[in-house]
Design a protein around this motif. Sequence first.
Motif, short mmCIF file in Angstrom:
data_model
loop_
_atom_site.label_atom_id
_atom_site.label_comp_id
_atom_site.label_asym_id
_atom_site.label_seq_id
_atom_site.Cartn_x
_atom_site.Cartn_y
_atom_site.Cartn_z
N GLU A 7 0.86 -1.19 0.00
CA GLU A 7 0.00 0.00 0.00
C GLU A 7 0.89 1.23 0.00
OE1 GLU A 7 -2.34 2.75 -0.11
OE2 GLU A 7 -3.59 0.98 0.26
N GLU A 9 -0.02 4.45 0.44
CA GLU A 9 -0.37 5.44 1.46
C GLU A 9 0.20 4.93 2.79
OE1 GLU A 9 -4.49 6.61 1.58
OE2 GLU A 9 -4.75 6.07 -0.53
N ARG A 10 1.31 5.53 3.20
CA ARG A 10 2.07 4.97 4.33
C ARG A 10 1.26 4.90 5.62
NH1 ARG A 10 7.93 4.70 4.04
NH2 ARG A 10 8.54 4.96 1.86
N ASN A 11 0.47 5.93 5.88
CA ASN A 11 -0.32 5.91 7.12
C ASN A 11 -1.32 4.76 7.10
OD1 ASN A 11 1.00 8.13 8.15
ND2 ASN A 11 -0.55 9.60 7.47
N LEU A 12 -1.95 4.55 5.95
CA LEU A 12 -2.90 3.45 5.84
C LEU A 12 -2.19 2.11 5.92
CD1 LEU A 12 -5.70 2.32 5.39
CD2 LEU A 12 -5.38 2.66 2.92
N ASP A 14 0.61 1.37 7.41
CA ASP A 14 1.05 1.12 8.79
C ASP A 14 -0.15 0.79 9.69
OD1 ASP A 14 3.58 1.65 7.91
OD2 ASP A 14 3.66 3.69 8.71
N ALA A 15 -1.30 1.42 9.41
CA ALA A 15 -2.50 1.14 10.19
C ALA A 15 -2.98 -0.29 9.95
CB ALA A 15 -3.61 2.13 9.84
N LYS A 18 -0.77 -2.67 11.80
CA LYS A 18 -1.07 -2.68 13.24
C LYS A 18 -2.31 -3.51 13.53
CE LYS A 18 -1.50 0.20 17.36
NZ LYS A 18 -2.39 -0.79 17.99
N TYR A 31 5.79 -0.23 0.09
CA TYR A 31 5.08 1.01 -0.24
C TYR A 31 5.02 1.30 -1.74
CZ TYR A 31 5.76 1.79 4.77
OH TYR A 31 5.76 1.65 6.14
N LYS A 101 -12.13 0.83 -0.01
CA LYS A 101 -11.81 1.76 1.07
C LYS A 101 -12.92 2.80 1.18
CE LYS A 101 -6.98 1.67 -0.45
NZ LYS A 101 -5.89 2.53 -0.97
#
Length: 227
Positions: A7, A9-12, A14-15, A18, A31, A101
């Motif tokens: 993915e 979109e790094r924030n997505l 990483d989410a 998690k 990424y 999404k």
Amino acid sequence: MNILVVEDERNLADAICKILDDAGYRTEVAYDGDMGSRLAETGSFDALVLDIMLPKKDGIEIVRDLRHAGDSTPVLLLTARTATSDKVTGLDAGADDYMTKPFENDELLARLRALTRRSGDVQLDVATFGDLSLDLATHDLSCGERSTHLSSKEFEVMRTLMASTSRVLSKRDLLIRVWGTGSEATENSVEAYVSFLRKKLHHLHSGVHITTLRMLGYRLEDLGYLE
């Protein structure tokens, strides 16, 4: 169970990792499509979570290449697109499921559980090659009645080699797969852990060797039991 998340979109990304880590999965993240494709081709993952719109190589192309290579790893596509034609394109390329999404955490986990259940691949507690057995829960490597415990990194290197016996893994392949894309570890780390494992294979009197192919990398070979 190992999950590859691709993915951009790094924030997505990483989410998602998690969410999966908290649920007990082991995750690796890429990424962009090129890195995602390289990781996927190692054959070391139980399922892939791929965004469609990726830089360098899109998710549809990654899936198509994996299927052409005979790789049946379950693939869940993620995208912001909602058109039916886009879903059909992804599924026709060889993806197993499709999520739009944004999505709920529980739905993501449920879909991954469903994919791995129906993939036809039983998730074993023990990996085997030649005279070796690797307990995926305890990290014990055994040959006959002999056994030795592997450290975390030794275990990951051996597990990756055992999952990829049909191909040569370069030092970079192992570095990315075991230490991750953001690690400061170098290829010297790979050489060190391969050396550790060779000593343990000798201690076990195993006929399995980690063979070095000059300028290419490593692979496991079964050369017969050693007295």
